[in-house]
Design an enzyme around this catalytic site. Structure first.
Site, PDB file in Angstrom:
ATOM      1  N   GLU A 127       0.815  -0.195  -4.649  1.00 32.24           N
ATOM      2  CA  GLU A 127      -0.102   0.605  -5.061  1.00 32.24           C
ATOM      3  C   GLU A 127       0.402   2.077  -4.919  1.00 32.24           C
ATOM      4  O   GLU A 127       1.281   2.208  -3.726  1.00 32.24           O
ATOM      5  CB  GLU A 127      -1.188   0.119  -4.326  1.00 32.24           C
ATOM      6  CG  GLU A 127      -2.372   1.381  -4.524  1.00 32.24           C
ATOM      7  CD  GLU A 127      -2.563   2.290  -3.452  1.00 32.24           C
ATOM      8  OE1 GLU A 127      -3.334   3.440  -3.741  1.00 32.24           O
ATOM      9  OE2 GLU A 127      -1.553   2.291  -2.484  1.00 32.24           O
ATOM     10  N   GLU A 141      -3.360   4.605  -8.618  1.00 38.44           N
ATOM     11  CA  GLU A 141      -4.464   5.110  -8.294  1.00 38.44           C
ATOM     12  C   GLU A 141      -4.544   6.692  -8.738  1.00 38.44           C
ATOM     13  O   GLU A 141      -3.827   7.316  -8.207  1.00 38.44           O
ATOM     14  CB  GLU A 141      -4.896   5.080  -6.736  1.00 38.44           C
ATOM     15  CG  GLU A 141      -6.106   5.604  -6.487  1.00 38.44           C
ATOM     16  CD  GLU A 141      -6.567   5.781  -4.934  1.00 38.44           C
ATOM     17  OE1 GLU A 141      -7.472   6.462  -4.426  1.00 38.44           O
ATOM     18  OE2 GLU A 141      -6.253   4.891  -4.245  1.00 38.44           O
ATOM     19  N   HIS A 179      -0.659  11.500  -1.784  1.00 39.03           N
ATOM     20  CA  HIS A 179      -2.080  11.254  -1.607  1.00 39.03           C
ATOM     21  C   HIS A 179      -3.062  12.164  -1.575  1.00 39.03           C
ATOM     22  O   HIS A 179      -4.095  12.467  -1.814  1.00 39.03           O
ATOM     23  CB  HIS A 179      -2.073  10.002  -0.453  1.00 39.03           C
ATOM     24  CG  HIS A 179      -3.421   9.771  -0.017  1.00 39.03           C
ATOM     25  ND1 HIS A 179      -4.236  10.330   0.837  1.00 39.03           N
ATOM     26  CD2 HIS A 179      -4.136   8.481  -0.135  1.00 39.03           C
ATOM     27  CE1 HIS A 179      -5.418   9.760   1.154  1.00 39.03           C
ATOM     28  NE2 HIS A 179      -5.170   8.503   0.479  1.00 39.03           N
ATOM     29  N   ASP A 215      -0.469   6.490  -5.318  1.00 42.13           N
ATOM     30  CA  ASP A 215      -1.558   7.605  -5.567  1.00 42.13           C
ATOM     31  C   ASP A 215      -0.861   8.405  -6.722  1.00 42.13           C
ATOM     32  O   ASP A 215       0.429   9.012  -6.533  1.00 42.13           O
ATOM     33  CB  ASP A 215      -1.795   8.212  -4.566  1.00 42.13           C
ATOM     34  CG  ASP A 215      -2.555   7.361  -3.364  1.00 42.13           C
ATOM     35  OD1 ASP A 215      -3.601   6.837  -3.561  1.00 42.13           O
ATOM     36  OD2 ASP A 215      -1.990   6.979  -2.296  1.00 42.13           O
ATOM     37  N   HIS A 273       0.767  -1.308   0.112  1.00 39.11           N
ATOM     38  CA  HIS A 273      -0.091   0.087  -0.074  1.00 39.11           C
ATOM     39  C   HIS A 273       0.949   1.210   0.069  1.00 39.11           C
ATOM     40  O   HIS A 273       1.840   1.491   0.780  1.00 39.11           O
ATOM     41  CB  HIS A 273      -0.860   0.093   1.383  1.00 39.11           C
ATOM     42  CG  HIS A 273      -1.895   1.174   1.192  1.00 39.11           C
ATOM     43  ND1 HIS A 273      -2.080   1.858   2.506  1.00 39.11           N
ATOM     44  CD2 HIS A 273      -2.937   1.562   0.473  1.00 39.11           C
ATOM     45  CE1 HIS A 273      -3.088   2.647   2.245  1.00 39.11           C
ATOM     46  NE2 HIS A 273      -3.601   2.576   1.104  1.00 39.11           N
TER      47      HIS A 273
END
Length: 247
Positions: free
Chosen positions: A38, A106, A53, A40, A11
């Site tokens: 993952e 993301e 993020h 952002d 993450h």
């Protein structure tokens, strides 16, 4: 084309073991044996896709301000933790390809930038991974961003992201031509899992840092889990082996 989804995805790059959304985190995940990360992606004032993020800078850097109002010259000079800088999407892509990592990108648009962010990120991802054997997985809470990403780069797989999956998720899923369904682990219903299984839709759940919760979720049919606890769920740990090999 089915993606080689692993059980565990790091993450925000390196989870809790490295500054989030940094190259150090991606390197750490690879070193610990993770095969997917993952992160952002948001746009700077100059329109550059960068890994961060929040819409604002104060939580992850030492300054205040909105990412969308900050030019590259300032943004890339900031300390994102431990001496790490805020990476560009291009830097993260190069590192993921170097280590052979599957990337879940993301799309995290600032308010009012949903369409532009979806367009820019999808276009750049398509270029950065254009000859890669496995494409990244795009995901977003923003349906607008996913819609334009589909228009710009239709070949890239897309993940529909929710906190709690609504009753009409299948309609949206089909409209956006999505590949996977992502949601918060503790708000994932058996009904949603049954419908996803019936439609052969991979379900990815966030953010799981507990072994018992992980065991239950895998038992319910969840395909992959996002975790901050890379130290617990790295492939070489005894806990990982007990969860996946029945030890």
């Amino acid at each position: 084309m089915p993606l080689p989804l692993p059980r565990w995805i790091a993450h925000r790059g390196g989870g809790a073991l490295a500054p989030e959304n940094t190259l150090a985190g991606i390197r750490l995940a690879a070193r610990l044996g993770f095969t997917a990360v993952e992160f952002d992606v948001m746009l700077s004032q100059d329109g550059t896709p960068v890994l961060i993020h929040d819409e604002t800078l104060e939580r992850t850097t030492s300054v205040c301000g909105r990412v969308a109002d900050t030019p590259d010259a300032v943004l890339f000079s900031l300390d994102a933790g431990g001496g790490e800088h805020i990476p560009s999407l291009a830097e993260a892509a190069a590192l993921c390809r170097q280590y052979g990592l599957l990337a879940n990108v993301e799309i995290k648009p600032a308010t009012g930038y949903e369409v532009l962010t979806g367009e820019v990120v999808a276009r750049e991802v398509a270029v950065l991974w254009r000859d890669a054997p496995t494409p990244p997985l795009l995901s977003s809470f923003s349906h607008e961003a996913l819609e334009v990403a589909r228009q710009v780069a239709p070949a890239l797989p897309r993940g529909l992201l929710y906190e709690k999956v609504p009753d009409d998720w299948q309609t949206t899923f089909q409209r956006l031509g999505a590949y996977s369904l992502h949601c918060r682990a503790d708000r994932l219903s058996n009904e949603v899992l049954a419908l996803a299984r019936e439609g052969q839709v991979p379900v990815l759940a966030y953010t799981v840092n507990d072994s018992l919760a992980a065991q239950l979720l895998f038992g319910r049919g969840v395909a992959s889990l996002f975790t901050d606890r890379l130290d617990l769920f790295a492939p070489e740990t005894s806990l990982y082996k007990s969860l996946h090999l029945g030890g």
